[in-house]
Motif scaffolding. Structure first.
Motif, PDB file in Angstrom:
ATOM      1  N   ILE A  15       0.837  -1.201   0.000  1.00 29.32           N
ATOM      2  CA  ILE A  15       0.000   0.000   0.000  1.00 29.32           C
ATOM      3  C   ILE A  15       0.870   1.249   0.000  1.00 29.32           C
ATOM      4  CG2 ILE A  15      -1.603   1.378   1.399  1.00 29.32           C
ATOM      5  CD1 ILE A  15      -2.914  -1.231   2.293  1.00 29.32           C
ATOM      6  N   ALA A  16       1.907   1.236   0.840  1.00 28.45           N
ATOM      7  CA  ALA A  16       2.813   2.390   0.914  1.00 28.45           C
ATOM      8  C   ALA A  16       3.518   2.621  -0.420  1.00 28.45           C
ATOM      9  CB  ALA A  16       3.836   2.176   2.030  1.00 28.45           C
ATOM     10  N   VAL A  17       3.979   1.532  -1.053  1.00 25.56           N
ATOM     11  CA  VAL A  17       4.645   1.652  -2.355  1.00 25.56           C
ATOM     12  C   VAL A  17       3.675   2.214  -3.391  1.00 25.56           C
ATOM     13  CG1 VAL A  17       5.711   0.361  -4.254  1.00 25.56           C
ATOM     14  CG2 VAL A  17       6.319  -0.178  -1.882  1.00 25.56           C
ATOM     15  N   TYR A  18       2.456   1.699  -3.400  1.00 24.51           N
ATOM     16  CA  TYR A  18       1.449   2.177  -4.364  1.00 24.51           C
ATOM     17  C   TYR A  18       1.183   3.665  -4.169  1.00 24.51           C
ATOM     18  CZ  TYR A  18      -2.769   2.697  -7.093  1.00 24.51           C
ATOM     19  OH  TYR A  18      -3.683   3.137  -8.020  1.00 24.51           O
ATOM     20  N   LEU A  19       0.926   4.072  -2.927  1.00 25.02           N
ATOM     21  CA  LEU A  19       0.597   5.469  -2.661  1.00 25.02           C
ATOM     22  C   LEU A  19       1.772   6.391  -2.946  1.00 25.02           C
ATOM     23  CD1 LEU A  19      -1.539   5.114   0.597  1.00 25.02           C
ATOM     24  CD2 LEU A  19      -2.338   5.601  -1.726  1.00 25.02           C
ATOM     25  N   LEU A  20       2.980   5.906  -2.737  1.00 26.00           N
ATOM     26  CA  LEU A  20       4.173   6.698  -3.036  1.00 26.00           C
ATOM     27  C   LEU A  20       4.251   7.016  -4.526  1.00 26.00           C
ATOM     28  CD1 LEU A  20       6.780   7.864  -1.739  1.00 26.00           C
ATOM     29  CD2 LEU A  20       7.917   5.730  -2.400  1.00 26.00           C
ATOM     30  N   ILE A  21       3.827   6.064  -5.357  1.00 29.02           N
ATOM     31  CA  ILE A  21       3.917   6.227  -6.812  1.00 29.02           C
ATOM     32  C   ILE A  21       2.662   6.859  -7.401  1.00 29.02           C
ATOM     33  CG2 ILE A  21       4.173   4.999  -9.008  1.00 29.02           C
ATOM     34  CD1 ILE A  21       5.783   2.871  -7.451  1.00 29.02           C
ATOM     35  N   ALA A  22       1.485   6.438  -6.919  1.00 30.61           N
ATOM     36  CA  ALA A  22       0.230   6.852  -7.564  1.00 30.61           C
ATOM     37  C   ALA A  22      -0.724   7.590  -6.630  1.00 30.61           C
ATOM     38  CB  ALA A  22      -0.478   5.617  -8.142  1.00 30.61           C
ATOM     39  N   GLY A  23      -0.321   7.826  -5.391  1.00 30.88           N
ATOM     40  CA  GLY A  23      -1.246   8.409  -4.427  1.00 30.88           C
ATOM     41  C   GLY A  23      -1.499   9.889  -4.594  1.00 30.88           C
ATOM     42  N   ALA A  24      -0.631  10.599  -5.319  1.00 28.62           N
ATOM     43  CA  ALA A  24      -0.796  12.055  -5.459  1.00 28.62           C
ATOM     44  C   ALA A  24      -1.952  12.422  -6.382  1.00 28.62           C
ATOM     45  CB  ALA A  24       0.498  12.678  -5.979  1.00 28.62           C
ATOM     46  N   ASP A  25      -2.311  11.535  -7.277  1.00 25.85           N
ATOM     47  CA  ASP A  25      -3.391  11.793  -8.238  1.00 25.85           C
ATOM     48  C   ASP A  25      -4.692  11.210  -7.691  1.00 25.85           C
ATOM     49  OD1 ASP A  25      -5.146  12.026 -10.343  1.00 25.85           O
ATOM     50  OD2 ASP A  25      -3.730  11.330 -11.864  1.00 25.85           O
ATOM     51  N   PRO A  26      -5.721  12.032  -7.466  1.00 26.27           N
ATOM     52  CA  PRO A  26      -7.000  11.514  -6.943  1.00 26.27           C
ATOM     53  C   PRO A  26      -7.623  10.446  -7.834  1.00 26.27           C
ATOM     54  CG  PRO A  26      -6.943  13.912  -6.834  1.00 26.27           C
ATOM     55  CD  PRO A  26      -5.745  13.495  -7.631  1.00 26.27           C
ATOM     56  N   LEU A  27      -7.322  10.484  -9.133  1.00 31.38           N
ATOM     57  CA  LEU A  27      -7.891   9.502 -10.045  1.00 31.38           C
ATOM     58  C   LEU A  27      -7.326   8.104  -9.808  1.00 31.38           C
ATOM     59  CD1 LEU A  27      -7.943  11.468 -13.426  1.00 31.38           C
ATOM     60  CD2 LEU A  27      -9.900  10.905 -11.961  1.00 31.38           C
ATOM     61  N   THR A  28      -6.070   8.035  -9.363  1.00 29.84           N
ATOM     62  CA  THR A  28      -5.414   6.733  -9.198  1.00 29.84           C
ATOM     63  C   THR A  28      -5.237   6.326  -7.744  1.00 29.84           C
ATOM     64  OG1 THR A  28      -3.232   7.784  -9.302  1.00 29.84           O
ATOM     65  CG2 THR A  28      -4.167   6.996 -11.371  1.00 29.84           C
ATOM     66  N   ALA A  29      -5.406   7.261  -6.815  1.00 32.85           N
ATOM     67  CA  ALA A  29      -5.141   6.966  -5.401  1.00 32.85           C
ATOM     68  C   ALA A  29      -6.011   5.836  -4.870  1.00 32.85           C
ATOM     69  CB  ALA A  29      -5.338   8.224  -4.563  1.00 32.85           C
ATOM     70  N   GLY A  30      -7.224   5.707  -5.398  1.00 37.30           N
ATOM     71  CA  GLY A  30      -8.150   4.697  -4.894  1.00 37.30           C
ATOM     72  C   GLY A  30      -7.763   3.267  -5.218  1.00 37.30           C
ATOM     73  N   GLY A  31      -6.686   3.059  -5.983  1.00 42.36           N
ATOM     74  CA  GLY A  31      -6.281   1.700  -6.341  1.00 42.36           C
ATOM     75  C   GLY A  31      -5.373   1.039  -5.327  1.00 42.36           C
ATOM     76  N   TRP A  32      -5.167   1.664  -4.173  1.00 36.30           N
ATOM     77  CA  TRP A  32      -4.211   1.124  -3.195  1.00 36.30           C
ATOM     78  C   TRP A  32      -4.510  -0.292  -2.708  1.00 36.30           C
ATOM     79  CZ3 TRP A  32      -6.297  -0.184   1.438  1.00 36.30           C
ATOM     80  CH2 TRP A  32      -7.475   0.458   1.835  1.00 36.30           C
ATOM     81  N   PRO A  33      -5.779  -0.781  -2.678  1.00 34.72           N
ATOM     82  CA  PRO A  33      -5.973  -2.174  -2.226  1.00 34.72           C
ATOM     83  C   PRO A  33      -5.477  -3.220  -3.219  1.00 34.72           C
ATOM     84  CG  PRO A  33      -8.032  -0.899  -2.046  1.00 34.72           C
ATOM     85  CD  PRO A  33      -7.086  -0.121  -2.900  1.00 34.72           C
ATOM     86  N   ILE A  34      -5.275  -2.847  -4.478  1.00 30.16           N
ATOM     87  CA  ILE A  34      -5.026  -3.834  -5.536  1.00 30.16           C
ATOM     88  C   ILE A  34      -3.794  -4.700  -5.269  1.00 30.16           C
ATOM     89  CG2 ILE A  34      -4.555  -4.137  -8.009  1.00 30.16           C
ATOM     90  CD1 ILE A  34      -6.180  -1.534  -8.469  1.00 30.16           C
ATOM     91  N   PRO A  35      -2.638  -4.127  -4.872  1.00 29.94           N
ATOM     92  CA  PRO A  35      -1.444  -4.974  -4.722  1.00 29.94           C
ATOM     93  C   PRO A  35      -1.336  -5.673  -3.368  1.00 29.94           C
ATOM     94  CG  PRO A  35      -0.834  -2.691  -4.404  1.00 29.94           C
ATOM     95  CD  PRO A  35      -2.303  -2.695  -4.731  1.00 29.94           C
ATOM     96  N   THR A  36      -2.425  -5.720  -2.607  1.00 33.26           N
ATOM     97  CA  THR A  36      -2.350  -6.341  -1.272  1.00 33.26           C
ATOM     98  C   THR A  36      -2.639  -7.839  -1.285  1.00 33.26           C
ATOM     99  OG1 THR A  36      -4.679  -5.845  -0.813  1.00 33.26           O
ATOM    100  CG2 THR A  36      -3.052  -4.175  -0.174  1.00 33.26           C
ATOM    101  N   ALA A  37      -3.145  -8.372  -2.393  1.00 33.23           N
ATOM    102  CA  ALA A  37      -3.631  -9.752  -2.412  1.00 33.23           C
ATOM    103  C   ALA A  37      -2.537 -10.749  -2.785  1.00 33.23           C
ATOM    104  CB  ALA A  37      -4.795  -9.885  -3.393  1.00 33.23           C
ATOM    105  N   THR A  38      -2.723 -11.991  -2.336  1.00 30.11           N
ATOM    106  CA  THR A  38      -1.881 -13.120  -2.743  1.00 30.11           C
ATOM    107  C   THR A  38      -2.783 -14.208  -3.308  1.00 30.11           C
ATOM    108  OG1 THR A  38      -0.151 -12.722  -1.093  1.00 30.11           O
ATOM    109  CG2 THR A  38      -0.341 -14.955  -1.932  1.00 30.11           C
ATOM    110  N   ASP A  39      -2.447 -14.710  -4.482  1.00 31.80           N
ATOM    111  CA  ASP A  39      -3.227 -15.792  -5.080  1.00 31.80           C
ATOM    112  C   ASP A  39      -2.731 -17.124  -4.521  1.00 31.80           C
ATOM    113  OD1 ASP A  39      -4.002 -17.929  -7.014  1.00 31.80           O
ATOM    114  OD2 ASP A  39      -4.904 -16.227  -8.063  1.00 31.80           O
ATOM    115  N   ILE A  40      -3.540 -17.726  -3.655  1.00 33.98           N
ATOM    116  CA  ILE A  40      -3.108 -18.931  -2.949  1.00 33.98           C
ATOM    117  C   ILE A  40      -2.876 -20.094  -3.909  1.00 33.98           C
ATOM    118  CG2 ILE A  40      -5.472 -19.678  -2.433  1.00 33.98           C
ATOM    119  CD1 ILE A  40      -4.401 -20.643   0.291  1.00 33.98           C
TER     120      ILE A  40
END
Length: 389
Positions: A106-131
């Motif tokens: 989440i921190a990595v995502y927000l560091l790269i894409a968090g400044a733009d309101p259009l992209t900031a909402g994608g922070w949950p995307i990289p949190t998952a693991t495909d079992i």
């Protein structure tokens, strides 16, 4: 996961099937076949007499995927009550590592894409693991690894699933209809009570009624404004253990062989933007980096901290290099990350497609990286065993 002669109950074949399906979806989306397939996926199918009117693509992500989440929830319940997470001593290290595997991406995502309101909402995307993918890669390259590594990875992925389910339920609810939600909750209660009747006398008629109630509960949940897959989660969690295990065993081949590959195909059916890399959305780059890099750092670092503070005798306890292997495997987000990408950017098709490409690219990087790291660790343990013998 149980060992079986049926390859669809194993780990390697379903993972390969998922990869092939996603690759095929991406390929056909960028060939002249795109328009014909897109027309089918965009076609709407309505249920007469109800408010349900979904495109084929949404029937897959909201309907078929609910069955997948039903099976996941049954597995979750087993692990929480009789498996790898049934006590604080077992859960402490994977729980802390899982927290790192969520917070750092989440921190990595927000560091790269968090400044733009259009992209900031994608922070949950990289949190998952495909079992399924993670265990498949582990089975393919991890011959010789200690059993504790698989136990740790399984617990970690299960906790990731719980976090992903919470994100879906809480973050992507919209226009809540509390009456529909209350009726859906009542459906879950009736379903749970009927499952206990089945557990006692094995009535086939009651089993059929459970199926009807389950479908109605799914429809009510979809109408409530909460993502319909949550119905599958609740039904699986509250089902009586004995019939739940039968349902899981019966559905597992269909989930691994049909439902997940179909979802992977549909989710990966995106057009690759014909633009320079510098013109791609920050969301693409954030996901591409956060999945492989954020996961390995987060799981490795927090897992190492957990080793230092865990209670005496707590299990599973694995050494730092094996934590890095688990972290690399954790970066294979795929199924739940694809669903989160669809939900996070549902209103912006171009941004959604770039996010999906980020998930595919990040998961592929993590897959290759984990294959290398797991192979090295397995080779190390085989060498130790050979020396000892």
């Amino acid at each position: 996961m149980r060992i079986s002669d049926n390859p669809l109950r194993g780990q390697q074949f379903p993972a390969a099937l998922l990869l092939i399906a996603a690759g095929l979806g991406l390929l056909l989306a960028n060939l002249p076949t795109h328009d014909a397939i897109a027309a089918v996926l965009d076609a709407h199918i309505a249920v007469p007499g109800t408010t349900l009117d979904l495109s084929v693509a949404h029937w897959v992500s909201d309907g078929l995927l609910a069955i997948f989440f039903l099976v996941v929830a049954i597995e979750l319940r087993h692990e929480l009550t009789h498996g790898e997470l049934d006590s604080p001593r077992k859960a402490v290290q994977p729980a802390i590592a899982a927290a790192g595997g969520v917070l750092v991406p989440i921190a990595v995502y927000l560091l790269i894409a968090g400044a733009d309101p259009l992209t900031a909402g994608g922070w949950p995307i990289p949190t998952a693991t495909d079992i399924a993918f993670a265990l498949g890669v582990l089975a393919m390259f991890g011959k010789g690894l200690p059993p504790a590594v698989r136990v740790f990875l399984l617990a970690l992925a299960i906790l990731d699933d719980i976090i992903g389910i919470i994100f879906i339920a809480v973050l992507f609810a919209h226009d809540m209809d509390w009456l529909m939600f209350a009726l859906a909750a009542a459906g879950v209660v009736v379903f749970a009570l009927l499952s206990r009747v089945v557990a006692k006398n094995g009535s086939a008629g009651v089993g059929v009624l459970m199926g009807v109630i389950g479908v109605l509960t799914w429809g009510l949940m979809a109408a409530s404004g909460i993502h319909a897959t949550i119905a599958g989660v609740l039904l699986g969690l509250f089902m009586s253990p004995a019939p739940a295990e039968k349902v899981r065993h019966g559905l597992e081949p269909a989930v691994n062989g049909v439902i997940l590959p179909v979802f992977a195909f549909v989710a990966a059916f995106v057009v690759i933007p014909q633009v320079a890399p510098s013109q791609l959305s920050p969301a693409f780059w954030a996901i591409l980096i956060a999945l492989p890099v954020g996961k390995i750092i987060g799981i490795g670092l927090f897992g190492w901290i957990a080793m230092r503070i865990r209670p005496k005798g707590a299990v599973p306890a694995i050494v730092f290099p094996d934590l890095l292997a688990a972290g690399a495997l954790g970066g294979i987000g795929f199924t739940v990350s694809l669903l989160l990408a669809n939900l996070a950017f549902a209103g912006d098709k171009l941004l959604r497609d770039e996010a999906i490409l980020g998930v595919l690219g990040g998961s592929l990087i993590a897959l290759v990286l984990s294959g290398i790291v797991v192979s090295m660790r397995a080779r190390h343990y085989r060498a130790l065993e050979k020396t000892a013998s």
